[in-house]
Design an enzyme around this catalytic site. Structure first.
Site: not given
Ligand code: IVH
Length: 667
Positions: A112, A114, A116, A224, A311, A405, A408, A423, A429
């Site tokens: 999946e 992640k 942000d 998720y 990450k 500037c 001007c 300036c 200006c």
């Molecule tokens: S699963 C027990 N899936 O990342 C595990 N978390 O660094 C539950 N997050 O606290 C989290 N995308 O806020 C999961 N596809 C994803 C996610 C995700 C973002 C966040 C979430 C979590 C944090 C952990």
């Protein structure tokens, strides 16, 4: 203390300092990656030396986003974080461990994105949303249901069929890039500090006290994780597909994976393709699909064993510098800007990057034609992080900061000890004049709708507007003479200008662009002095008696009104009917509340919490933080928490709603 102990203590305090900057001040001082590295280092040391364990070590806590003002509840299932990895190799090692535990044949994984943003837990009962709770400290979080309900992509009543009577769904609240950029543009115009990245903006927005403002910002949410007793399937993937069918936004990037090769291919694909997504992602998440297996694998103290995060490395691109230009702001501050050969970075094309000021520009040692590294990392405003010296032309000269500037031609000045060159030609200006007019019309100032940056420039260039006071002389035909306007829009622009005459004095004062007088300063000064005539007659010394007004602000005010052009502009605004004094009825100071103590709780429809606080004080009441025997009233909005409710009833304190309160003060 021995060396190891010292090292551990040093790490703990560094990490806590970053935590404070991030969670308390909303001002990250380190990249996520570097932070994780520090934490990992500390974890390793503590593992090797359990004798130096401390229950208060930062490794024993999950960062908290608890703030006062929202009701707190305990999570049904604690909200944990994920273990992080930073290379495909580390992910492979995790896959190995899963295979060893589950058996290679058996292993089915899910990959999946992640997201942000900021984590959220939603509770549904009988197909209806009953509560939305932030992550908080992982054990308990803030109830933010009213704000979450404004997010259009979140289903309030579920569609389809097959959901359990009680379940929880977890996801991430995000602010799409498009809205993030829009909000930062507005904030820039309003002179408010910019959000560093969409994550901070999403977290900050979720904690606003006005759901209406939350709605305006345009949050979104991706889900998720489904939790509950009677989930439809023993498969995470199938459950999320079911959730999608009930109306939740589940990313289409979610994919079933069956081998290490498929995991690696997923990483390769999304390392680049994530740049096409409308929202920020900081990595990928891999999970064991079977819930039975998940249960067998279980959790460590802080993270599930059955899932891992990968990450992304901070995004960096190499591109060539075309030239450095120098922007002139509303207050005359000169900002060097690197104009770049366009380059793709995290889904957007970057052409310009701020070099901030002369010191930072010189620190980078930028030469004409240099190849430079542009980085986004977690931050969305791109920055130049370095120069590729191997590609520098031997003849290239260092870029010099302008001495005059660029708009001007006036010689620039620099106040001793300050980084900024400015300036000094404030009133002649062009970009400074236009900047002040843009500031004047913006939402938090005179709120003149339908006139933006482009219109201001066109009006200035046509010679019709040279000061904000000129706006009030504009006619419909003046607008029709500009390209962009038709009869209707021209009429509404003229009307918006006329309407702005009702804007309260405190905002007029902010709109004037007196250097160093910001939104709160203007408010405070307006309330104390009462009118522009008073303000003009006050000495610097007397001005300094106002709370939070120091010599710099006082001097700015004196200088502003010493200038003939400014005084003329103020007189013309007054003649046009703009408010030049506080409407004392506005701040009606009554004593009807007679010193009674109020606790405000929950979310309100008619006024914001801050407005209620002001109303209480203006009418002779007192605001207190928590309910005690000494509290006289609880002013309760929606979503007042059960704990507060119980405490108030136990102590026999009357709970009033906003209508009752407004009636009390005769509104
Ligand atoms: S699963 C027990 N899936 O990342 C595990 N978390 O660094 C539950 N997050 O606290 C989290 N995308 O806020 C999961 N596809 C994803 C996610 C995700 C973002 C966040 C979430 C979590 C944090 C952990």
């Amino acid at each position: 203390m021995n060396e190891i102990q010292q090292q551990i203590e040093q790490l703990r305090s560094t990490i806590e300092a970053h935590n404070h900057a991030y969670y308390v001040e909303n001002r990250p001082t380190i990249s996520d990656y570097d932070f994780d590295m520090l934490l990992k280092q500390l974890e390793a040391l503590e593992r090797e030396h359990p004798e130096y364990d401390d229950p208060l070590s930062p490794t024993h806590r999950v960062g908290s986003d608890l703030t006062s003002g929202f009701e707190q509840v305990a999570h049904v299932y604690p909200m944990l974080s994920l273990g992080n990895t930073y290379s495909p190799d580390e992910v492979d090692q995790w896959v190995d461990r899963m295979e060893a535990a589950v058996g290679r044949q058996e292993l089915s994984l899910v990959g999946e994105m992640k997201f942000d943003g900021t984590g959220i837990s939603l509770i549904y009962e009988h197909g209806r949303l009953v509560r939305a709770v932030t992550r908080g400290d992982g054990t308990q979080g803030d109830v933010v249901t009213a704000n979450v309900k404004t997010i259009r992509s979140i289903p309030l009543k579920l569609q389809g069929a097959g959901w359990p009577d009680f379940f929880e769904i977890r996801g991430e609240i995000v602010l799409p890039f498009e809205n993030f950029d829009r909000i930062n543009r507005e904030r820039e115009l309003n002179g408010e500090p910019l959000f560093a990245n969409p994550r901070n903006a999403a977290a900050g927005t979720l904690k606003l006290s006005s759901p209406a403002e939350v709605e305006r910002r345009g949050l979104d949410a991706y889900f998720y994780y489904l939790l509950g007793e009677n989930l439809p399937y023993d498969s995470h993937f199938a459950n999320m597909e079911a959730a999608r069918s009930w109306g939740f936004k589940v990313s289409t990037a979610m994919t079933r994976l069956h081998s290490m090769a498929e995991v690696d291919a997923f990483i390769t694909r999304w390392d680049t393709e994530r740049r096409t997504l409308p929202v920020a992602t900081d990595g990928l998440v891999f999970k064991v699909d079977s819930l039975t297996r998940q249960q067998q694998l279980g959790f460590t103290a802080k993270t599930p064993r059955w899932a891992v995060a990968y990450k992304f490395a901070a995004e960096r691109a190499l591109t060539q510098l075309r030239f450095v230009s120098f922007d002139v702001g509303r207050l005359g501050v000169i900002t060097p800007v690197a104009n770049l050969e366009p380059v793709l970075l995290s889904g957007t094309i970057v052409k310009r990057a701020s070099l901030h000021n002369a010191d930072i520009m010189h620190g980078l040692d930028i030469h004409n034609g240099d190849w430079v590294y542009v980085e986004k990392g977690g931050e969305i405003i791109p920055k130049i992080t370095g120069v590729e010296l191997s590609r520098r032309d031997a003849q290239a000269e260092e870029v010099t900061f302008v001495s005059h500037c660029p708009a001007c031609g006036a010689p620039l000045v620099r106040v001793e000890g300050e980084a900024a060159w400015t300036c000094p030609n404030k009133y002649h200006c062009p970009p400074q004049i236009m900047g002040r007019i843009e500031h004047f019309v913006a939402r938090k100032m005179m709120n003149i709708d339908g006139i933006g940056e482009e219109t201001v420039a066109a009006l200035y260039n046509s010679g019709k507007v040279r000061s904000y006071a000129d706006l009030y002389d504009l006619t419909v035909s003046d607008f029709l003479a500009l390209d962009k306007y038709a009869q209707k829009s021209a009429e509404s622009a003229v009307k918006a200008i006329a309407d702005s005459r009702n804007v309260p004095f405190e905002r007029v004062l902010f709109a004037l662009s007196i250097p160093n007088v910001g939104e709160t300063g203007a408010k405070r000064i307006a309330r104390v002095v009462g009118s522009i005539d008073e303000l003009m007659s006050w000495s610097a010394e007397r001005l300094c008696s106002i709370e939070d007004v120091g010599p710099t602000i006082a001097q700015s005010i004196i200088e502003f009104f010493a200038d003939d052009d400014n005084r003329r502009a103020v007189e013309r605004l007054r003649a046009a009917g703009v408010q030049m004094a506080v409407d004392r009825q506005d701040v009606a100071t009554s004593d009807v509340l007679g010193g009674k103590a109020f606790v405000i709780s929950g979310v309100f429809a008619l006024h914001s919490r801050d407005e209620y606080k002001a109303l209480i004080e203006q009418n002779g009441g007192r605001n207190v933080g928590s309910i005690s025997k000494k509290t006289d009233y609880v002013l309760a909005g929606d979503n007042m928490g059960p704990a507060k409710l119980e405490k108030a009833s136990k102590l026999g304190i009357p709970i009033i709603d906003e209508h009752q309160f407004l009636a009390m003060i005769g509104q």
